[in-house]
Design a protein around this motif. Structure first.
Motif, mmCIF file in Angstrom:
data_model
loop_
_atom_site.group_PDB
_atom_site.id
_atom_site.type_symbol
_atom_site.label_atom_id
_atom_site.label_comp_id
_atom_site.label_asym_id
_atom_site.label_seq_id
_atom_site.Cartn_x
_atom_site.Cartn_y
_atom_site.Cartn_z
ATOM 1 N N LEU A 248 7.171 47.262 -57.962
ATOM 2 C CA LEU A 248 6.399 46.598 -56.773
ATOM 3 C C LEU A 248 5.708 47.740 -55.769
ATOM 4 O O LEU A 248 6.181 48.485 -55.172
ATOM 5 C CB LEU A 248 7.658 46.050 -55.750
ATOM 6 N N VAL A 251 5.806 45.475 -50.597
ATOM 7 C CA VAL A 251 6.930 44.595 -50.320
ATOM 8 C C VAL A 251 6.754 44.114 -48.797
ATOM 9 O O VAL A 251 6.162 44.803 -47.855
ATOM 10 C CB VAL A 251 8.170 45.344 -50.252
ATOM 11 N N GLY A 266 7.102 40.707 -52.799
ATOM 12 C CA GLY A 266 6.239 41.804 -53.207
ATOM 13 C C GLY A 266 5.225 41.653 -54.439
ATOM 14 O O GLY A 266 5.646 40.712 -55.015
ATOM 15 N N VAL A 268 3.825 42.913 -57.968
ATOM 16 C CA VAL A 268 4.242 43.777 -59.077
ATOM 17 C C VAL A 268 3.112 44.878 -59.225
ATOM 18 O O VAL A 268 2.073 44.550 -59.403
ATOM 19 C CB VAL A 268 4.333 42.986 -60.099
ATOM 20 N N ILE A 286 13.026 45.463 -60.748
ATOM 21 C CA ILE A 286 12.467 44.946 -59.368
ATOM 22 C C ILE A 286 13.786 45.069 -58.339
ATOM 23 O O ILE A 286 13.576 45.634 -57.400
ATOM 24 C CB ILE A 286 12.174 43.480 -59.384
ATOM 25 N N TRP A 305 9.860 34.925 -59.583
ATOM 26 C CA TRP A 305 8.641 35.479 -59.757
ATOM 27 C C TRP A 305 7.758 34.851 -60.587
ATOM 28 O O TRP A 305 8.085 33.798 -61.370
ATOM 29 C CB TRP A 305 8.648 36.865 -60.254
#
Length: 551
Positions: A248, A251, A266, A268, A286, A305
């Motif tokens: 990440l 964040v 966050g 990626v 993660i 996600w």
């Protein structure tokens, strides 16, 4: 460019319904535009390739914590994005500030503890979020449209000029016919997925391919928790991971409510190909990243996600293959095509707010004023007289001009502060290139955008229909534009004065004291923005005069 000759040969057409306007794409731009056009009495059909509405807006829901989680656009800024702020108020939707208090974590070495840093003013510099998620805005806009106005699961693959109307050819099903068409899509998707007969001009076609789709190849992850435990430790929830093994890269705290439950979101850091390669192990990676940043409590979250690079109606093949790029806007994409019967929309075409939800609304507003203009000669439904009468009671043309003048003076007065806000936002997002140039252009675009919105409110009282038009120039144009005389230079001087005293820019010598070449580039950018604004202001006066004549 796809070869128009490969499409099926024309066949005789049966008599069928022809809409005033067809809008391709049911994201924020398409829905907001449809709402405006329907309010003017036009017959509108919105077609969407997905089975859902919203485009890049997508809100997931965590049953465990009851939180709404934005996996697409999240923030807007009240001070510099007036259209979305006004629309939320109009639709009765609440918003709240992004949580920023506390320190930010910086992790530059995977083998060391993160460093705690205080970010003055916060990382997001006054950002707000829509309560209940951005999808609530989509739902509220869709609820204002009549039944049957939006058709989902219909992917348009070609536009064909049939003379009195344009035919939209879907991959399956019957064509849709309209007098005017709006493509409320990312430019690269238009280039990749839609054929045109006749072809678009080569310069436009090349610009479509060259315009990056903002955030298209990104992936966003959100983990939810029973409590926002990081706040009690003095953390804001903001973190930046800047090493080669980052999962990440950024964040932030996306908790909903007043701290009852928590959520960390966050972006990626892995590119699209890497995400595909590590797909099965990505949730574990993660979790590990969050734990390294915020401690063992961060490993017990519920993960949501979305990989936007896997969304074919958001991310083009070109976007997937290239590194992410900041939003770019080219005036060529704001010009009407096919003699004023085809328009390009979406956030990437906006003069102000490109890449943001504000940009989608700015684009919708621009197109709403462009459809059925005199040069198009295709509007069959007159604008309701009531809309022209609205505001006449505000007074005479002189009173309206005085109100407009006061608005312009106020906008000019606020511009230096807005420049500082744009500059601060660029710095807080860790951007380091062309800071002065980008902040100045964003400020000018914002002022022009708000000026046009104020003009729209005052047009009936300005009595544009009873003014002389010579060689395509409305008699009121010069009087309204003179209010900006000397403004470009004054804004640039104010920006340079601020830069010279700014501690934040002391590490950026080129911004602290720009050289002659940079100043020339800034001057040319501001001049181009001014020309586009002046033409648009004149056009809106001409449209008002033409519409009033029809009535």
């Amino acid at each position: 460019m796809p070869d128009a000759d490969t499409m099926a040969a024309p066949v005789p057409l049966p008599v069928s319904r022809v809409f005033d306007v067809a809008i391709v794409g049911a994201g924020l731009c398409g829905l907001a535009l449809a709402r405006q056009l329907i309010a003017r009495g036009l017959e509108v059909q919105v077609v969407e390739a997905r089975e859902r509405l919203g485009g890049r807006v997508f809100t997931a829901h965590c049953q465990a914590t009851g939180q709404a989680l934005d996996l697409g656009p999240t923030w807007f800024w009240l001070e510099t994005e007036p259209r979305i702020a006004a629309l939320l108020t109009e639709l009765g939707l609440a918003s709240g500030p992004q949580h920023d208090p506390g320190d930010a974590l910086w992790l530059t070495d995977p083998n060391r503890e993160p460093e705690r840093r205080v970010e003055p003013g916060g990382v997001h510099v006054g950002a707000h979020r829509i309560q209940g998620g951005a999808a609530r805005l989509v739902e509220a806009l869709a609820a204002t449209l009549p039944d049957g106005c939006v058709r989902t699961g219909l992917a348009v693959q070609a536009l064909r000029d049939r003379g009195t109307f344009i035919e939209l050819l879907p991959s399956t099903g019957q064509p849709v016919r309209a007098r005017q068409v709006v493509l409320a899509l990312p430019p690269r998707l238009v280039h990749e997925k839609i054929q045109f007969d006749p072809p678009l001009p080569p310069a436009v076609w090349e610009t479509l391919a060259a315009t990056p789709t903002w955030m298209a190849a990104q992936a966003k992850a959100v983990s939810t928790f029973a409590q926002p435990f990081w706040r009690s430790a003095g953390h804001s929830g903001n973190a930046f991971v800047r090493h080669a093994q980052a999962v990440l890269g950024e964040v932030f705290d996306v908790s909903e409510g007043e701290g009852e439950a928590g959520a960390l979101g966050g972006f990626v850091a892995l590119n699209a190909a890497q995400r595909e390669h590590f797909k099965r192990g990505l949730p574990l990676l993660i979790d590990s990243q969050l734990t390294q940043l915020f401690g063992p409590e961060a490993q017990d979250g519920h993960l949501f996600w979305l990989d936007w690079a896997q969304e074919p109606w958001t991310c083009s093949a070109t976007d997937r293959a290239k590194p992410p790029e900041p939003p770019q806007t080219d005036p060529l994409l704001r010009q009407p095509l096919w003699a004023g019967r085809v328009f390009l929309g979406g956030s990437e075409t906006a003069a102000h707010g490109a890449g943001h939800m504000e940009g989608t609304l700015e684009s919708a507003d621009r197109i709403a004023h462009a459809v059925c203009r005199p040069n198009a000669n295709v509007c069959s439904t007159p604008v309701p007289a009531a809309l022209h009468q609205a505001g006449v009671a505000d007074g005479t043309r002189a009173h309206a001009f005085g109100t407009f003048s006061a608005s312009v003076l106020a906008l000019r007065g606020r511009a230096p502060e807005r420049y500082r806000l744009h500059l601060t936002r660029l710095l807080s997002s860790q951007q380091t290139e062309l800071l002065t140039q980008r902040a100045l252009l964003a400020t000018a675009d914002l002022v022009y955008s708000e000026t046009l919105a104020r003009l729209d409110q005052l047009l009936p009282a300005l009595d544009a229909a009873n003014a002389e038009i010579v060689n395509g120039r409305h008699a009121l144009t010069s009087a309204l534009l003179v209010l900006f005389e000397g403004w470009n230079k004054g804004l640039l001087d104010a920006a340079l004065s601020f830069n010279g005293t700014s501690c934040a820019l002391s590490n950026f010598p080129q911004e602290h004291r720009p050289d002659g070449e940079t100043l020339r580039a800034i001057t040319l950018d501001l001049a181009a923005a001014w020309r586009e604004f002046a033409l648009e202001l004149n056009t809106r006066l001409l449209v008002e005069a033409s519409s009033a004549a029809i009535i």
